[in-house]
Design a protein around this motif. Structure first.
Motif, PDB file in Angstrom:
ATOM      1  N   PRO A  53      -3.431 -15.102   7.009  1.00  0.00           N
ATOM      2  CA  PRO A  53      -2.358 -15.819   6.309  1.00  0.00           C
ATOM      3  C   PRO A  53      -2.413 -17.318   6.594  1.00  0.00           C
ATOM      4  CG  PRO A  53      -1.489 -13.891   7.448  1.00  0.00           C
ATOM      5  CD  PRO A  53      -2.911 -14.054   7.890  1.00  0.00           C
ATOM      6  N   ALA A  54      -2.152 -18.102   5.570  1.00  0.00           N
ATOM      7  CA  ALA A  54      -2.177 -19.561   5.704  1.00  0.00           C
ATOM      8  C   ALA A  54      -1.246 -19.991   6.832  1.00  0.00           C
ATOM      9  CB  ALA A  54      -1.758 -20.208   4.399  1.00  0.00           C
ATOM     10  N   GLY A  55      -1.738 -20.872   7.663  1.00  0.00           N
ATOM     11  CA  GLY A  55      -0.942 -21.399   8.765  1.00  0.00           C
ATOM     12  C   GLY A  55      -0.861 -20.486   9.970  1.00  0.00           C
ATOM     13  N   SER A  56      -1.510 -19.315   9.894  1.00  0.00           N
ATOM     14  CA  SER A  56      -1.494 -18.372  11.017  1.00  0.00           C
ATOM     15  C   SER A  56      -2.772 -18.487  11.829  1.00  0.00           C
ATOM     16  CB  SER A  56      -1.383 -16.929  10.510  1.00  0.00           C
ATOM     17  OG  SER A  56      -0.163 -16.725   9.881  1.00  0.00           O
ATOM     18  N   LYS A  57      -2.698 -17.979  13.037  1.00  0.00           N
ATOM     19  CA  LYS A  57      -3.878 -17.930  13.884  1.00  0.00           C
ATOM     20  C   LYS A  57      -4.547 -16.573  13.710  1.00  0.00           C
ATOM     21  CE  LYS A  57      -2.042 -21.176  17.153  1.00  0.00           C
ATOM     22  NZ  LYS A  57      -1.764 -21.529  18.499  1.00  0.00           N
ATOM     23  N   ASN A  58      -5.810 -16.495  14.051  1.00  0.00           N
ATOM     24  CA  ASN A  58      -6.548 -15.237  13.973  1.00  0.00           C
ATOM     25  C   ASN A  58      -6.469 -14.564  15.344  1.00  0.00           C
ATOM     26  OD1 ASN A  58      -8.180 -13.153  13.130  1.00  0.00           O
ATOM     27  ND2 ASN A  58     -10.075 -14.275  13.433  1.00  0.00           N
ATOM     28  N   TYR A  59      -5.332 -13.900  15.604  1.00  0.00           N
ATOM     29  CA  TYR A  59      -5.139 -13.250  16.891  1.00  0.00           C
ATOM     30  C   TYR A  59      -6.109 -12.087  17.045  1.00  0.00           C
ATOM     31  CZ  TYR A  59      -0.820 -15.880  17.077  1.00  0.00           C
ATOM     32  OH  TYR A  59       0.105 -16.895  17.099  1.00  0.00           O
ATOM     33  N   MET A  60      -6.653 -11.946  18.259  1.00  0.00           N
ATOM     34  CA  MET A  60      -7.583 -10.869  18.581  1.00  0.00           C
ATOM     35  C   MET A  60      -7.382 -10.432  20.013  1.00  0.00           C
ATOM     36  SD  MET A  60     -11.429 -11.698  17.420  1.00  0.00           S
ATOM     37  CE  MET A  60     -11.726 -12.129  15.745  1.00  0.00           C
ATOM     38  N   THR A  61      -7.640  -9.156  20.254  1.00  0.00           N
ATOM     39  CA  THR A  61      -7.640  -8.673  21.625  1.00  0.00           C
ATOM     40  C   THR A  61      -8.973  -9.078  22.254  1.00  0.00           C
ATOM     41  OG1 THR A  61      -8.635  -6.550  21.045  1.00  0.00           O
ATOM     42  CG2 THR A  61      -6.210  -6.672  21.025  1.00  0.00           C
ATOM     43  N   PRO A  62      -9.053  -9.138  23.576  1.00  0.00           N
ATOM     44  CA  PRO A  62     -10.339  -9.465  24.215  1.00  0.00           C
ATOM     45  C   PRO A  62     -11.448  -8.485  23.803  1.00  0.00           C
ATOM     46  CG  PRO A  62      -8.565  -9.627  25.824  1.00  0.00           C
ATOM     47  CD  PRO A  62      -7.967  -9.025  24.569  1.00  0.00           C
ATOM     48  N   GLN A  63     -11.098  -7.195  23.656  1.00  0.00           N
ATOM     49  CA  GLN A  63     -12.102  -6.201  23.274  1.00  0.00           C
ATOM     50  C   GLN A  63     -12.588  -6.436  21.848  1.00  0.00           C
ATOM     51  OE1 GLN A  63      -8.975  -5.504  24.376  1.00  0.00           O
ATOM     52  NE2 GLN A  63      -9.321  -4.614  26.390  1.00  0.00           N
ATOM     53  N   GLU A  97      -9.667  -6.163  13.583  1.00  0.00           N
ATOM     54  CA  GLU A  97      -9.802  -5.007  14.468  1.00  0.00           C
ATOM     55  C   GLU A  97      -9.178  -3.744  13.899  1.00  0.00           C
ATOM     56  OE1 GLU A  97      -9.144  -6.237  18.822  1.00  0.00           O
ATOM     57  OE2 GLU A  97      -7.953  -7.696  17.662  1.00  0.00           O
ATOM     58  N   ILE A  98      -8.604  -3.824  12.707  1.00  0.00           N
ATOM     59  CA  ILE A  98      -7.856  -2.683  12.182  1.00  0.00           C
ATOM     60  C   ILE A  98      -8.743  -1.458  11.994  1.00  0.00           C
ATOM     61  CG2 ILE A  98      -6.071  -4.070  11.074  1.00  0.00           C
ATOM     62  CD1 ILE A  98      -7.431  -3.519   8.398  1.00  0.00           C
ATOM     63  N   ASP A  99      -8.148  -0.319  12.264  1.00  0.00           N
ATOM     64  CA  ASP A  99      -8.793   0.982  12.087  1.00  0.00           C
ATOM     65  C   ASP A  99      -7.654   1.984  11.890  1.00  0.00           C
ATOM     66  OD1 ASP A  99     -10.301   3.272  12.130  1.00  0.00           O
ATOM     67  OD2 ASP A  99     -11.141   2.957  14.135  1.00  0.00           O
ATOM     68  N   PRO A 100      -7.086   2.020  10.682  1.00  0.00           N
ATOM     69  CA  PRO A 100      -5.893   2.836  10.443  1.00  0.00           C
ATOM     70  C   PRO A 100      -6.079   4.308  10.791  1.00  0.00           C
ATOM     71  CG  PRO A 100      -6.400   1.473   8.521  1.00  0.00           C
ATOM     72  CD  PRO A 100      -7.519   1.310   9.491  1.00  0.00           C
ATOM     73  N   LEU A 101      -7.263   4.850  10.604  1.00  0.00           N
ATOM     74  CA  LEU A 101      -7.485   6.259  10.913  1.00  0.00           C
ATOM     75  C   LEU A 101      -7.358   6.540  12.404  1.00  0.00           C
ATOM     76  CD1 LEU A 101     -10.422   7.074   8.478  1.00  0.00           C
ATOM     77  CD2 LEU A 101      -7.975   7.530   8.177  1.00  0.00           C
ATOM     78  N   ASN A 102      -7.531   5.500  13.220  1.00  0.00           N
ATOM     79  CA  ASN A 102      -7.382   5.645  14.667  1.00  0.00           C
ATOM     80  C   ASN A 102      -6.128   4.940  15.187  1.00  0.00           C
ATOM     81  OD1 ASN A 102      -9.721   7.251  15.374  1.00  0.00           O
ATOM     82  ND2 ASN A 102     -10.918   5.500  14.671  1.00  0.00           N
ATOM     83  N   GLY A 103      -5.191   4.641  14.279  1.00  0.00           N
ATOM     84  CA  GLY A 103      -3.911   4.081  14.685  1.00  0.00           C
ATOM     85  C   GLY A 103      -3.909   2.606  15.017  1.00  0.00           C
ATOM     86  N   LYS A 104      -4.966   1.876  14.668  1.00  0.00           N
ATOM     87  CA  LYS A 104      -4.996   0.434  14.934  1.00  0.00           C
ATOM     88  C   LYS A 104      -4.589  -0.298  13.662  1.00  0.00           C
ATOM     89  CE  LYS A 104      -8.324   0.485  18.631  1.00  0.00           C
ATOM     90  NZ  LYS A 104      -9.472  -0.157  19.220  1.00  0.00           N
ATOM     91  N   ILE A 105      -3.438  -0.965  13.742  1.00  0.00           N
ATOM     92  CA  ILE A 105      -2.923  -1.683  12.585  1.00  0.00           C
ATOM     93  C   ILE A 105      -2.877  -3.175  12.880  1.00  0.00           C
ATOM     94  CG2 ILE A 105      -1.588   0.304  11.782  1.00  0.00           C
ATOM     95  CD1 ILE A 105       0.947  -1.123  12.864  1.00  0.00           C
ATOM     96  N   SER A 106      -2.936  -3.971  11.840  1.00  0.00           N
ATOM     97  CA  SER A 106      -2.913  -5.419  11.969  1.00  0.00           C
ATOM     98  C   SER A 106      -1.504  -5.916  12.277  1.00  0.00           C
ATOM     99  CB  SER A 106      -3.401  -6.037  10.663  1.00  0.00           C
ATOM    100  OG  SER A 106      -3.071  -7.399  10.609  1.00  0.00           O
ATOM    101  N   TRP A 107      -1.435  -6.993  13.013  1.00  0.00           N
ATOM    102  CA  TRP A 107      -0.149  -7.602  13.342  1.00  0.00           C
ATOM    103  C   TRP A 107       0.569  -8.105  12.099  1.00  0.00           C
ATOM    104  CZ3 TRP A 107       0.739 -12.789  12.356  1.00  0.00           C
ATOM    105  CH2 TRP A 107      -0.387 -13.571  12.081  1.00  0.00           C
ATOM    106  N   ILE A 108      -0.151  -8.261  10.967  1.00  0.00           N
ATOM    107  CA  ILE A 108       0.499  -8.721   9.735  1.00  0.00           C
ATOM    108  C   ILE A 108       0.929  -7.555   8.839  1.00  0.00           C
ATOM    109  CG2 ILE A 108      -0.673 -10.956   9.717  1.00  0.00           C
ATOM    110  CD1 ILE A 108      -2.434  -9.829   7.412  1.00  0.00           C
ATOM    111  N   SER A 109       0.648  -6.321   9.246  1.00  0.00           N
ATOM    112  CA  SER A 109       1.036  -5.166   8.430  1.00  0.00           C
ATOM    113  C   SER A 109       2.559  -5.029   8.426  1.00  0.00           C
ATOM    114  CB  SER A 109       0.395  -3.895   8.977  1.00  0.00           C
ATOM    115  OG  SER A 109       0.981  -3.533  10.203  1.00  0.00           O
ATOM    116  N   PRO A 110       3.108  -4.440   7.372  1.00  0.00           N
ATOM    117  CA  PRO A 110       4.566  -4.266   7.318  1.00  0.00           C
ATOM    118  C   PRO A 110       5.132  -3.486   8.512  1.00  0.00           C
ATOM    119  CG  PRO A 110       3.599  -3.871   5.162  1.00  0.00           C
ATOM    120  CD  PRO A 110       2.460  -4.021   6.130  1.00  0.00           C
ATOM    121  N   VAL A 111       4.433  -2.444   8.956  1.00  0.00           N
ATOM    122  CA  VAL A 111       4.924  -1.656  10.094  1.00  0.00           C
ATOM    123  C   VAL A 111       4.953  -2.520  11.356  1.00  0.00           C
ATOM    124  CG1 VAL A 111       4.446   0.309  11.617  1.00  0.00           C
ATOM    125  CG2 VAL A 111       4.224   0.569   9.137  1.00  0.00           C
TER     126      VAL A 111
END
Length: 183
Positions: A21-31, A133-147
């Protein structure tokens, strides 16, 4: 021969990843950051040199117009180069956030693994991760997802409202976990 003219934006394929998203940072876990870095290094140090060698060999065989190894190799080289540009750009923009900093907290932030329940009694477990890092089938969702947006800043026991195409749905936070800090 029909050649397409490409502009610089065409080179920056998204490889299925949602835009940041414009103006956002690309947050990532260390892994997640390490995985992307490893992929980039593998492409640069292993895959690209192998394909370059195949293309050079195929080019030395003469007529390139009907040489499958040459044609496929050049196409694969373009794909690799596009992926290298994409990974480099995303890693340059990355803001690595260590979720273990919140270990022991019951409030939801980036990197939390959250177990929640819907109004219908269904329980779900998700981990809030970076866009790449998203992987919805394994329960990993993006911080920008509605949930994730609905859950962020809530605490265990809180009820939050999620806007869905079918209307508002209440989610109840059952558990919040963070990885333990590395020693």
């Amino acid at each position: 021969m029909n050649q397409q003219v490409k502009n610089d934006q065409d080179d920056d394929e998204d490889f299925g990843a949602p835009p940041i998203p414009a103006g956002s940072k690309n947050y990532m876990t260390p892994q997640g950051h390490q995985r992307m870095k490893n992929e980039l290094l593998h492409l640069i140090d292993v895959e690209r040199p192998e394909v370059v060698q195949i293309v050079s060999w195929a080019a030395s065989n003469g007529d390139r117009s009907e040489n499958g190894d040459y044609i496929y190799g050049k196409r694969r080289l373009r794909q690799i180069d596009g992926r290298i540009r994409f990974l480099t750009k995303r890693l340059d923009m990355a803001e690595v956030v260590d979720p273990s900093a919140h270990h022991g907290s019951d409030q939801i932030f980036f990197g939390a693994t959250v177990r929640y329940e819907t109004q219908s009694g269904e329980a779900f477990t998700v981990t809030i991760t970076g866009i790449d890092e998203i992987d919805p089938l394994n329960g990993k969702i993006s911080w920008i997802s509605p949930v994730a947006r609905a859950l962020t800043k809530a605490r265990e026991g809180d009820a939050v409202m999620l806007k869905t195409p079918g209307g508002l749905e209440e989610l109840v936070v059952l558990e919040v976990r963070y990885p333990a800090p590395m020693v």
